[in-house]
Write a protein that holds these residues in place. Sequence first.
Motif, short mmCIF file in Angstrom:
data_model
loop_
_atom_site.label_atom_id
_atom_site.label_comp_id
_atom_site.label_asym_id
_atom_site.label_seq_id
_atom_site.Cartn_x
_atom_site.Cartn_y
_atom_site.Cartn_z
N VAL A 1 0.82 -0.93 0.09
CA VAL A 1 -0.16 0.10 0.28
C VAL A 1 1.00 1.16 -0.05
N GLY A 2 2.07 0.90 0.23
CA GLY A 2 3.10 2.56 0.79
C GLY A 2 3.85 2.78 -0.75
N LEU A 3 4.07 1.60 -0.98
CA LEU A 3 4.73 1.83 -2.93
C LEU A 3 3.83 2.38 -3.19
N GLY A 4 2.18 2.59 -3.02
CA GLY A 4 0.92 3.21 -4.17
C GLY A 4 0.60 4.90 -3.23
N TRP A 5 1.19 4.85 -2.58
CA TRP A 5 1.62 6.16 -2.19
C TRP A 5 2.50 7.10 -2.59
N ALA A 6 3.73 6.12 -2.66
CA ALA A 6 4.94 6.60 -3.75
C ALA A 6 4.61 7.53 -5.38
N MET A 7 3.78 5.71 -5.63
CA MET A 7 3.63 6.26 -7.07
C MET A 7 2.34 7.57 -7.28
N ALA A 8 1.75 8.00 -6.31
CA ALA A 8 0.97 9.30 -6.53
C ALA A 8 1.47 10.87 -6.69
N ARG A 9 3.43 10.20 -5.68
CA ARG A 9 3.55 11.46 -5.83
C ARG A 9 4.70 11.94 -6.26
N LEU A 10 4.77 10.65 -7.62
CA LEU A 10 5.78 10.24 -8.41
C LEU A 10 5.46 10.94 -9.83
N PRO A 11 6.73 10.76 -10.63
CA PRO A 11 5.86 11.63 -12.26
C PRO A 11 5.77 9.97 -12.71
N ARG A 12 4.20 10.17 -13.51
CA ARG A 12 3.75 8.77 -14.32
C ARG A 12 5.04 7.65 -14.56
#
Length: 322
Positions: free
Chosen positions: A115-126
């Motif tokens: 789930v934490g990895l998903g948070w990271a994706m929300a903050r990183l450029p696609r």
Amino acid sequence: MRDTLRALRRRVLTPNTKAVLMSERGFHVKNPDSQALLERVGEVFLTGYALAAEARTPTDAEAGLEQIPVRFRGFAYEGAGMGFAVRDGLPVGRSDHFARFLAGRAAQHEYMAWVGLGWAMARLPRPRWRRFVVDDPLMRWLVLDGYGFHQAYFKTDRYVRQQYLHTRFPWPGGEHAWYAPRAIDQGVGRALWFVRGTDPDLVADTIEDFAPDRQADLYAGAGLAATYAGGVDEEELRRFWNRAGRHRLQVAQGAAFAATARYEAGLVVPHTELALEVFCGMTPKQATELCRKARPAAEDTVPAYEIWRRRIADAVAAHQGS
């Protein structure tokens, strides 16, 4: 010099603690106790994130994570999962921090780490998302649950009040790409428990304002949060259960997931036992055994994760009817 660089990295990468204050977010405050609980969850998440941002290696973060009280430790591991994934997504440095993190003590907190990895994706450029290849057919959808939580938590107007729906989503792609909006909605539902301040009626009211075909996933996420995070008494849990109506089995499925995450990590607490009794009529050990037995061996036209969720809901229904 290296210590200075690590401290600098922590300051640069870690969000300000004001970001998790209810007043800052504009979230509903049910009472001072629930406010203190939810803000404490946010603070601990950021503590885990900061430990990951500063750590020389993932192992170095574990000592600090293990000092977090049992009730909140899972949230710290979730934050650390985000922190290591963000470091993987940076244009410089190693790209295996998250994998090494998951190979250590975080293996006991697997659900929270993904789930934490998903948070990271929300903050990183696609474009940086290409670094995140999740082969596990179950865990990849927890990543999108994390993404949905982040968006509803930090972009509440768009994802909650305007009920934004991803009709096409670029990750993970493949034949099951159509399922991504549903996994994201499960995270949105989990975030509603925070956005609405653990008020069961407000959470249910908000879910019931969404399109009918989205409500099952939203209720599942809210049921997970109610069981894992808590913030309500037995009467409020039963009220939420009654409000869920035809979506009660989705609430139960989310509760079973939450109980399994806590049981496998050795983090079972009284509010989880209570919620699981109300929603499933089970103990955390029983729910964990049920979830383990329900794991599918292979995928089909329906994602293995969705098959898993349906099997859990059916098994809970059979248990409740026995």
